[in-house]
Design a protein around this motif. Structure first.
Motif, PDB file in Angstrom:
ATOM      1  N   ALA A 224      54.185  86.140  67.935  1.00  0.00           N
ATOM      2  CA  ALA A 224      55.627  86.422  67.890  1.00  0.00           C
ATOM      3  C   ALA A 224      56.088  87.167  69.146  1.00  0.00           C
ATOM      4  O   ALA A 224      57.076  86.786  69.774  1.00  0.00           O
ATOM      5  N   SER A 225      55.375  88.218  69.518  1.00  0.00           N
ATOM      6  CA  SER A 225      55.776  88.984  70.703  1.00  0.00           C
ATOM      7  C   SER A 225      55.515  88.209  71.995  1.00  0.00           C
ATOM      8  O   SER A 225      56.297  88.294  72.947  1.00  0.00           O
ATOM      9  N   ILE A 226      54.429  87.443  72.024  1.00  0.00           N
ATOM     10  CA  ILE A 226      54.132  86.632  73.213  1.00  0.00           C
ATOM     11  C   ILE A 226      55.212  85.573  73.398  1.00  0.00           C
ATOM     12  O   ILE A 226      55.725  85.376  74.500  1.00  0.00           O
ATOM     13  N   SER A 227      55.574  84.897  72.309  1.00  0.00           N
ATOM     14  CA  SER A 227      56.598  83.861  72.361  1.00  0.00           C
ATOM     15  C   SER A 227      57.941  84.426  72.813  1.00  0.00           C
ATOM     16  O   SER A 227      58.639  83.824  73.629  1.00  0.00           O
ATOM     17  N   LYS A 228      58.271  85.598  72.294  1.00  0.00           N
ATOM     18  CA  LYS A 228      59.539  86.234  72.666  1.00  0.00           C
ATOM     19  C   LYS A 228      59.556  86.587  74.155  1.00  0.00           C
ATOM     20  O   LYS A 228      60.544  86.370  74.844  1.00  0.00           O
ATOM     21  N   LYS A 229      58.450  87.111  74.646  1.00  0.00           N
ATOM     22  CA  LYS A 229      58.384  87.541  76.054  1.00  0.00           C
ATOM     23  C   LYS A 229      58.267  86.371  77.024  1.00  0.00           C
ATOM     24  O   LYS A 229      58.920  86.348  78.058  1.00  0.00           O
ATOM     25  N   TRP A 230      57.431  85.370  76.691  1.00  0.00           N
ATOM     26  CA  TRP A 230      57.104  84.316  77.646  1.00  0.00           C
ATOM     27  C   TRP A 230      57.857  83.016  77.430  1.00  0.00           C
ATOM     28  O   TRP A 230      57.985  82.209  78.356  1.00  0.00           O
TER      29      TRP A 230
ATOM     30  N   LYS B 261      58.867  79.165  76.141  1.00  0.00           N
ATOM     31  CA  LYS B 261      58.211  77.869  76.066  1.00  0.00           C
ATOM     32  C   LYS B 261      57.439  77.563  77.348  1.00  0.00           C
ATOM     33  O   LYS B 261      57.956  77.744  78.455  1.00  0.00           O
ATOM     34  N   GLY B 262      56.204  77.097  77.180  1.00  0.00           N
ATOM     35  CA  GLY B 262      55.393  76.715  78.329  1.00  0.00           C
ATOM     36  C   GLY B 262      53.915  76.777  77.997  1.00  0.00           C
ATOM     37  O   GLY B 262      53.525  77.009  76.851  1.00  0.00           O
ATOM     38  N   TYR B 263      53.091  76.559  78.979  1.00  0.00           N
ATOM     39  CA  TYR B 263      51.644  76.654  78.842  1.00  0.00           C
ATOM     40  C   TYR B 263      51.207  77.985  79.428  1.00  0.00           C
ATOM     41  O   TYR B 263      51.474  78.271  80.602  1.00  0.00           O
ATOM     42  N   LEU B 264      50.563  78.790  78.596  1.00  0.00           N
ATOM     43  CA  LEU B 264      50.185  80.141  78.994  1.00  0.00           C
ATOM     44  C   LEU B 264      48.686  80.226  79.253  1.00  0.00           C
ATOM     45  O   LEU B 264      47.884  79.816  78.409  1.00  0.00           O
ATOM     46  N   ALA B 265      48.328  80.762  80.403  1.00  0.00           N
ATOM     47  CA  ALA B 265      46.925  81.038  80.711  1.00  0.00           C
ATOM     48  C   ALA B 265      46.628  82.437  80.186  1.00  0.00           C
ATOM     49  O   ALA B 265      47.369  83.382  80.464  1.00  0.00           O
TER      50      ALA B 265
ATOM     51  N   VAL C 198      48.258  87.639  79.095  1.00  0.00           N
ATOM     52  CA  VAL C 198      48.809  86.400  79.630  1.00  0.00           C
ATOM     53  C   VAL C 198      48.810  86.519  81.147  1.00  0.00           C
ATOM     54  O   VAL C 198      49.395  87.449  81.710  1.00  0.00           O
ATOM     55  N   LEU C 199      48.129  85.581  81.798  1.00  0.00           N
ATOM     56  CA  LEU C 199      48.043  85.590  83.258  1.00  0.00           C
ATOM     57  C   LEU C 199      49.242  84.922  83.910  1.00  0.00           C
ATOM     58  O   LEU C 199      49.611  85.249  85.025  1.00  0.00           O
ATOM     59  N   GLY C 200      49.833  83.954  83.199  1.00  0.00           N
ATOM     60  CA  GLY C 200      50.981  83.256  83.767  1.00  0.00           C
ATOM     61  C   GLY C 200      51.469  82.170  82.844  1.00  0.00           C
ATOM     62  O   GLY C 200      50.800  81.781  81.889  1.00  0.00           O
ATOM     63  N   LYS C 201      52.684  81.670  83.116  1.00  0.00           N
ATOM     64  CA  LYS C 201      53.312  80.591  82.343  1.00  0.00           C
ATOM     65  C   LYS C 201      53.560  79.416  83.280  1.00  0.00           C
ATOM     66  O   LYS C 201      54.018  79.595  84.415  1.00  0.00           O
ATOM     67  N   TYR C 202      53.280  78.203  82.769  1.00  0.00           N
ATOM     68  CA  TYR C 202      53.386  77.005  83.589  1.00  0.00           C
ATOM     69  C   TYR C 202      54.054  75.891  82.804  1.00  0.00           C
ATOM     70  O   TYR C 202      54.062  75.899  81.579  1.00  0.00           O
ATOM     71  N   LYS C 203      54.574  74.901  83.505  1.00  0.00           N
ATOM     72  CA  LYS C 203      55.330  73.822  82.872  1.00  0.00           C
ATOM     73  C   LYS C 203      54.456  72.818  82.131  1.00  0.00           C
ATOM     74  O   LYS C 203      54.910  72.160  81.207  1.00  0.00           O
ATOM     75  N   ASP C 204      53.194  72.684  82.555  1.00  0.00           N
ATOM     76  CA  ASP C 204      52.296  71.745  81.882  1.00  0.00           C
ATOM     77  C   ASP C 204      50.851  72.244  81.978  1.00  0.00           C
ATOM     78  O   ASP C 204      50.557  73.165  82.729  1.00  0.00           O
ATOM     79  N   PHE C 205      49.974  71.608  81.189  1.00  0.00           N
ATOM     80  CA  PHE C 205      48.584  72.030  81.132  1.00  0.00           C
ATOM     81  C   PHE C 205      47.906  71.913  82.487  1.00  0.00           C
ATOM     82  O   PHE C 205      47.194  72.822  82.928  1.00  0.00           O
ATOM     83  N   SER C 206      48.121  70.811  83.162  1.00  0.00           N
ATOM     84  CA  SER C 206      47.472  70.571  84.448  1.00  0.00           C
ATOM     85  C   SER C 206      47.812  71.660  85.462  1.00  0.00           C
ATOM     86  O   SER C 206      46.932  72.187  86.148  1.00  0.00           O
ATOM     87  N   THR C 207      49.077  72.000  85.566  1.00  0.00           N
ATOM     88  CA  THR C 207      49.499  73.050  86.492  1.00  0.00           C
ATOM     89  C   THR C 207      48.911  74.391  86.078  1.00  0.00           C
ATOM     90  O   THR C 207      48.443  75.151  86.935  1.00  0.00           O
ATOM     91  N   ALA C 208      48.908  74.678  84.785  1.00  0.00           N
ATOM     92  CA  ALA C 208      48.330  75.940  84.299  1.00  0.00           C
ATOM     93  C   ALA C 208      46.869  76.045  84.709  1.00  0.00           C
ATOM     94  O   ALA C 208      46.420  77.085  85.202  1.00  0.00           O
ATOM     95  N   TYR C 209      46.123  74.971  84.514  1.00  0.00           N
ATOM     96  CA  TYR C 209      44.712  74.990  84.872  1.00  0.00           C
ATOM     97  C   TYR C 209      44.516  75.111  86.384  1.00  0.00           C
ATOM     98  O   TYR C 209      43.752  75.959  86.856  1.00  0.00           O
ATOM     99  N   GLN C 210      45.199  74.277  87.140  1.00  0.00           N
ATOM    100  CA  GLN C 210      45.016  74.269  88.600  1.00  0.00           C
ATOM    101  C   GLN C 210      45.392  75.603  89.245  1.00  0.00           C
ATOM    102  O   GLN C 210      44.725  76.057  90.176  1.00  0.00           O
TER     103      GLN C 210
ATOM    104  N   ILE D  99      44.005  78.157  77.817  1.00  0.00           N
ATOM    105  CA  ILE D  99      45.393  77.765  78.039  1.00  0.00           C
ATOM    106  C   ILE D  99      45.977  77.427  76.679  1.00  0.00           C
ATOM    107  O   ILE D  99      45.423  76.623  75.937  1.00  0.00           O
ATOM    108  N   GLN D 100      47.086  78.083  76.357  1.00  0.00           N
ATOM    109  CA  GLN D 100      47.753  77.904  75.070  1.00  0.00           C
ATOM    110  C   GLN D 100      49.149  77.351  75.296  1.00  0.00           C
ATOM    111  O   GLN D 100      49.866  77.813  76.179  1.00  0.00           O
ATOM    112  N   LYS D 101      49.518  76.386  74.480  1.00  0.00           N
ATOM    113  CA  LYS D 101      50.879  75.869  74.523  1.00  0.00           C
ATOM    114  C   LYS D 101      51.741  76.740  73.618  1.00  0.00           C
ATOM    115  O   LYS D 101      51.451  76.907  72.442  1.00  0.00           O
ATOM    116  N   CYS D 102      52.796  77.296  74.184  1.00  0.00           N
ATOM    117  CA  CYS D 102      53.721  78.139  73.431  1.00  0.00           C
ATOM    118  C   CYS D 102      55.022  77.362  73.257  1.00  0.00           C
ATOM    119  O   CYS D 102      55.593  76.888  74.241  1.00  0.00           O
TER     120      CYS D 102
END
Length: 94
Positions: A29-35, A37-41, A47-59, A72-75
Motif C-alpha cells: 500500500a505505501s509502496i504503491s502510493k509513493k511509486w 504504476k510501473g516496474y520497481l527494482a 525500491v531502487l527505481g521505477k521503470y516503464k517496463d520489465f526490460s528497462t528495469a532489468y537493464q 523486479i515487481q510490477k506495481c
C-alpha cells in the motif's frame, strides 16, 4: 567458482529475493502510493527505481547491482494488492 560455492551463492540470493518479495507484499500500500504504476527494482527491502517496463528495469538495475541480487515487481499503482514475481537467475560461466 566451484559448483558447491555456486549452489550456496544461488541459495543465498534466492533467500534475499524471497525476503524482498515478502517485504514488497507486506508494504504494498505505501509502496504503491509513493511509486505509482510501473516496474520497481527492489533490493534489501528498498525500491531502487521505477521503470516503464520489465526490460528497462532489468537493464538499468544490472548496471549497478549484481545479477540475481534484486527482484523486479510490477506495481499497478492501486491500493489493492497485486503481485507478479520476476526472479533473476544467477548464471556463472567461470
Amino acid at each position: 567458482m566451484k559448483n558447491k560455492d555456486f549452489l550456496e551463492r544461488k541459495k543465498i540470493l534466492r533467500q534475499m529475493q524471497d525476503s524482498d518479495a515478502l517485504w514488497y507484499e507486506e508494504n504494498y500500500a505505501s509502496i504503491s502510493k509513493k511509486w505509482g504504476k510501473g516496474y520497481l527494482a527492489v533490493k534489501n527491502k528498498q525500491v531502487l527505481g521505477k521503470y516503464k517496463d520489465f526490460s528497462t528495469a532489468y537493464q538499468e538495475t544490472i548496471k549497478n547491482e549484481e545479477d540475481g541480487s534484486f527482484i523486479i515487481q510490477k506495481c499497478n499503482g492501486k491500493k489493492k494488492f497485486y503481485i507478479e514475481k520476476f526472479y533473476i537467475n544467477v548464471i556463472s560461466l567461470s
